[in-house]
Write an enzyme that holds these catalytic residues in place. Structure first.
Site, mmCIF file in Angstrom:
data_model
loop_
_atom_site.group_PDB
_atom_site.id
_atom_site.type_symbol
_atom_site.label_atom_id
_atom_site.label_comp_id
_atom_site.label_asym_id
_atom_site.label_seq_id
_atom_site.Cartn_x
_atom_site.Cartn_y
_atom_site.Cartn_z
ATOM 1 N N GLU A 10 -7.993 -99.808 -66.545
ATOM 2 C CA GLU A 10 -8.326 -100.127 -67.845
ATOM 3 C C GLU A 10 -7.495 -99.650 -68.924
ATOM 4 O OE1 GLU A 10 -12.484 -100.824 -68.311
ATOM 5 O OE2 GLU A 10 -12.536 -101.183 -70.377
ATOM 6 N N HIS A 29 -20.843 -107.048 -73.552
ATOM 7 C CA HIS A 29 -21.207 -105.601 -73.454
ATOM 8 C C HIS A 29 -21.297 -104.674 -74.693
ATOM 9 C CE1 HIS A 29 -21.095 -106.805 -69.453
ATOM 10 N NE2 HIS A 29 -21.558 -105.713 -68.792
ATOM 11 N N GLU A 65 -23.657 -111.274 -64.952
ATOM 12 C CA GLU A 65 -22.229 -111.073 -64.792
ATOM 13 C C GLU A 65 -21.554 -112.166 -64.288
ATOM 14 O OE1 GLU A 65 -21.394 -108.212 -66.063
ATOM 15 O OE2 GLU A 65 -23.038 -106.788 -65.730
ATOM 16 N N ARG A 73 -12.767 -83.133 -51.516
ATOM 17 C CA ARG A 73 -11.746 -83.860 -52.170
ATOM 18 C C ARG A 73 -11.287 -85.195 -51.813
ATOM 19 N NH1 ARG A 73 -9.634 -78.824 -51.149
ATOM 20 N NH2 ARG A 73 -9.876 -77.477 -53.049
ATOM 21 N N HIS A 131 -30.180 -104.460 -67.691
ATOM 22 C CA HIS A 131 -28.558 -104.497 -68.310
ATOM 23 C C HIS A 131 -28.302 -106.142 -68.286
ATOM 24 C CE1 HIS A 131 -24.479 -103.625 -68.374
ATOM 25 N NE2 HIS A 131 -24.251 -104.650 -67.636
ATOM 26 N N HIS A 161 -24.863 -103.324 -74.767
ATOM 27 C CA HIS A 161 -25.157 -101.824 -74.539
ATOM 28 C C HIS A 161 -25.892 -101.424 -75.638
ATOM 29 C CE1 HIS A 161 -21.528 -100.991 -71.488
ATOM 30 N NE2 HIS A 161 -22.535 -101.111 -70.951
ATOM 31 N N ASN A 201 -15.792 -106.483 -70.269
ATOM 32 C CA ASN A 201 -16.851 -106.078 -71.263
ATOM 33 C C ASN A 201 -17.428 -106.984 -72.109
ATOM 34 O OD1 ASN A 201 -16.758 -103.253 -70.446
ATOM 35 N ND2 ASN A 201 -15.228 -102.740 -71.861
ATOM 36 N N ARG A 224 -8.408 -105.261 -68.696
ATOM 37 C CA ARG A 224 -9.271 -105.125 -67.759
ATOM 38 C C ARG A 224 -10.862 -104.855 -68.780
ATOM 39 N NH1 ARG A 224 -11.007 -101.040 -62.547
ATOM 40 N NH2 ARG A 224 -13.417 -101.480 -62.771
ATOM 41 N N LYS A 250 -14.743 -98.143 -59.725
ATOM 42 C CA LYS A 250 -15.347 -97.121 -60.851
ATOM 43 C C LYS A 250 -16.629 -96.509 -60.133
ATOM 44 C CE LYS A 250 -13.749 -99.182 -65.203
ATOM 45 N NZ LYS A 250 -14.170 -99.624 -66.628
ATOM 46 N N LYS A 283 -12.630 -110.611 -60.366
ATOM 47 C CA LYS A 283 -12.740 -109.436 -60.649
ATOM 48 C C LYS A 283 -11.351 -108.672 -60.006
ATOM 49 C CE LYS A 283 -14.899 -105.181 -61.807
ATOM 50 N NZ LYS A 283 -16.312 -104.203 -61.673
HETATM 51 N N1 LIG Z 1 -18.882 -99.602 -61.047
HETATM 52 C C1 LIG Z 1 -18.716 -100.469 -61.660
HETATM 53 O O1 LIG Z 1 -17.715 -100.988 -61.949
HETATM 54 C C2 LIG Z 1 -20.223 -100.951 -62.304
HETATM 55 C C3 LIG Z 1 -20.069 -102.430 -62.815
HETATM 56 C C4 LIG Z 1 -21.372 -102.757 -63.228
HETATM 57 C C5 LIG Z 1 -22.502 -102.053 -63.009
HETATM 58 N N2 LIG Z 1 -22.381 -100.746 -62.542
HETATM 59 C C6 LIG Z 1 -23.747 -100.000 -62.294
HETATM 60 O O2 LIG Z 1 -24.499 -100.627 -61.444
HETATM 61 C C7 LIG Z 1 -25.814 -100.375 -61.763
HETATM 62 C C8 LIG Z 1 -26.756 -101.305 -61.626
HETATM 63 O O3 LIG Z 1 -26.704 -101.958 -60.405
HETATM 64 P P1 LIG Z 1 -27.933 -102.999 -59.950
HETATM 65 O O4 LIG Z 1 -28.105 -103.978 -60.739
HETATM 66 O O5 LIG Z 1 -27.571 -103.191 -58.478
HETATM 67 O O6 LIG Z 1 -29.075 -101.593 -59.834
HETATM 68 P P2 LIG Z 1 -29.737 -100.980 -58.541
HETATM 69 O O7 LIG Z 1 -28.944 -100.197 -57.605
HETATM 70 O O8 LIG Z 1 -30.794 -100.102 -59.199
HETATM 71 O O9 LIG Z 1 -30.578 -102.090 -57.760
HETATM 72 C C9 LIG Z 1 -31.488 -102.972 -58.588
HETATM 73 C C10 LIG Z 1 -32.764 -102.897 -57.920
HETATM 74 O O10 LIG Z 1 -32.632 -103.826 -56.653
HETATM 75 C C11 LIG Z 1 -32.925 -103.059 -55.520
HETATM 76 N N3 LIG Z 1 -32.340 -103.652 -54.387
HETATM 77 C C12 LIG Z 1 -31.021 -103.718 -54.155
HETATM 78 N N4 LIG Z 1 -30.852 -104.436 -53.230
HETATM 79 C C13 LIG Z 1 -31.933 -104.938 -52.715
HETATM 80 C C14 LIG Z 1 -32.234 -105.839 -51.594
HETATM 81 N N5 LIG Z 1 -31.204 -106.343 -50.893
HETATM 82 N N6 LIG Z 1 -33.456 -106.117 -51.183
HETATM 83 C C15 LIG Z 1 -34.289 -105.611 -51.981
HETATM 84 N N7 LIG Z 1 -34.161 -104.692 -53.072
HETATM 85 C C16 LIG Z 1 -32.907 -104.432 -53.401
HETATM 86 C C17 LIG Z 1 -32.936 -101.634 -55.720
HETATM 87 O O11 LIG Z 1 -33.577 -100.760 -54.973
HETATM 88 C C18 LIG Z 1 -33.090 -101.574 -57.228
HETATM 89 O O12 LIG Z 1 -34.539 -101.361 -57.337
HETATM 90 C C19 LIG Z 1 -25.743 -99.522 -63.036
HETATM 91 O O13 LIG Z 1 -26.018 -98.064 -62.839
HETATM 92 C C20 LIG Z 1 -24.441 -99.847 -63.621
HETATM 93 O O14 LIG Z 1 -24.076 -98.860 -64.425
HETATM 94 C C21 LIG Z 1 -21.273 -100.287 -61.965
HETATM 95 ZN ZN LIG Z 2 -22.389 -105.296 -66.917
#
Ligand SMILES: NC(=O)c1ccc[n+]([C@@H]2O[C@H](COP(=O)([O-])OP(=O)(O)OC[C@H]3O[C@@H](n4cnc5c(N)ncnc54)[C@H](O)[C@@H]3O)[C@@H](O)[C@H]2O)c1
Ligand SMILES: [Zn+2]
Length: 360
Positions: free
Chosen positions: A236, A247, A185, A121, A263, A251, A244, A240, A143, A226
């Site tokens: 949101e 997006h 972003e 939990r 993305h 999306h 988007n 917030r 999130k 942010k």
């Molecule tokens: N929670 C939120 O508010 C929120 C907001 C935006 C996006 N997201 C989510 O985030 C995700 C995308 O995040 P992302 O773009 O970081 O993707 P990711 O975590 O897949 O990272 C992208 C790639 O970079 C590599 N990588 C990361 N850091 C590295 C480093 N320092 N050196 C070498 N390689 C590295 C990872 O292994 C991966 O292959 C999506 O699932 C999206 O839905 C969440």
């Molecule tokens: Zn985004």
């Protein structure tokens, strides 16, 4: 080393520490007493950065009971991976006083946050974002969650981390394309915030070329912006939603391209379309500014072509999840730089028209 701290609310707040070559031990020691720890990372980031994180934790009395690597990439944001991770933590016997350290990009952060928010939990979560996108966006705001076959991010919880520590030195190993995706972003938030943040977008090209001062300043602007948005509307229920921007169509494009578009690329295109819609609504033409800044960030501003019907279908699925039967799509548009409007109704015809404008 310059290091900045941004507090994210509402109270009780948590700190986001940003700097190049951070003293992680000091940042963690300032956040809570040591205990048992699990490090969650992915198969790319783990071999590069987990050992030094483990050393920092052990140097201040933490006991790392398990280090878990999931495959790199979005496919790890699944129920199957979630179940595997949480069961491993249970087998390792992590107790309620323990903490999960999520070391990686947005995938590890979203997955790890969901695990930390639900294991027994809820245990403490420390976000260690290693991708630019995770530093500027996903690690801030609480999130967390996983994807379902029925759609992205459909299962999750809000979880406030204890601490977010973003060491810009981690970006040295991040591939160039991922820097650009994170900058999408950053451009988005610069347009939404305006003022000094928007002016700082002049350093996008330097940031793309890994200039540390430029990266530091843009990450800090993004985290501050942010944090301010999330502090005002954590769950949101209103403003917030401005995050988007780009997006809605983005999306749709992302889904229709079967994830052949990243993305960041998809929302760059989505912002171009939203800028055109904004011009039609409010008269001010921000499309040249979008074009220049997205290009400087190494992002596309048009595509050779796509199946518009498929994009519309994906957008309608998105829309259904928000409200049933609304005749129009809801967009975030810009009345001006720094003046977003949200929940703006846009008809399907208008969407089709602006989508044509991003085909080259
Ligand atoms: N929670 C939120 O508010 C929120 C907001 C935006 C996006 N997201 C989510 O985030 C995700 C995308 O995040 P992302 O773009 O970081 O993707 P990711 O975590 O897949 O990272 C992208 C790639 O970079 C590599 N990588 C990361 N850091 C590295 C480093 N320092 N050196 C070498 N390689 C590295 C990872 O292994 C991966 O292959 C999506 O699932 C999206 O839905 C969440
Ligand atoms: Zn985004």
């Amino acid at each position: 080393m310059v290091q900045n701290v941004v507090d994210v609310g509402p109270a009780p707040t948590y700190p986001v520490v940003v700097g190049a070559g951070l003293d992680l031990a000091e940042a963690v020691a300032g956040s809570r007493a040591p205990g048992p720890a699990v490090i969650l990372t992915d198969a790319t980031v783990g071999p590069l950065h987990a050992a030094s994180v483990r050393r920092s934790l052990e140097s201040i009395g933490w006991r790392v009971v398990e280090e878990i690597e999931v495959p790199a990439g979005e496919s790890s944001k699944s129920f199957e991976t979630y179940a595997g991770v949480i069961r491993r933590i249970a087998r390792a016997g992590l107790t309620r006083d323990g903490a999960l350290f999520a070391l990686g990009g947005g995938v590890v952060g979203d997955l790890g946050g969901f695990v930390a928010g639900t294991y027994m939990r809820g245990i403490d979560l420390v976000m260690l974002p290693t991708s630019l996108l995770a530093m500027v966006d996903s690690s801030v705001g609480g999130k967390t969650g996983v994807d379902l076959p029925e759609g992205k991010n459909l299962a999750g919880v809000f979880v406030r981390p204890r601490l977010v520590a973003a060491d810009l030195a981690w970006l040295e190993t991040l591939p160039d394309a991922e820097i650009s995706h994170g900058l999408a972003e950053v451009v988005k938030m610069g347009f939404l915030d305006g003022g000094g943040f928007f002016d700082a977008l002049a350093t996008l090209e330097a940031a793309r070329n890994r200039n540390l001062d430029a990266l530091h300043s843009l990450v800090l602007h993004s985290v501050r912006f942010k944090a301010a948005v999330v502090t005002e509307d954590e769950k949101e229920s209103g403003r917030r939603a401005i995050l988007n921007y780009g997006h809605t169509i983005g999306h749709g494009l992302e889904a229709a391209a079967n994830y052949g578009l990243s993305h960041g690329e998809a929302i760059a295109l989505g912002m171009m379309a939203a800028a055109r819609l904004s011009r039609e609504r409010y008269g001010l033409d921000l499309t040249p500014a979008h074009q220049n800044l997205l290009t400087a960030a190494g992002l596309p501003t048009s595509v050779p072509g796509f199946d518009t019907e498929k994009v519309l279908r994906a957008m309608s699925r998105d829309k259904k999840r928000r409200s049933s039967g609304a005749p129009n799509h809801r967009f975030v548009l810009l009345e001006d730089v720094g003046h977003p409007a949200w929940d703006v109704p846009v008809t399907e015809e208008e969407v089709l028209r602006v989508m044509e404008s991003i085909v080259d």
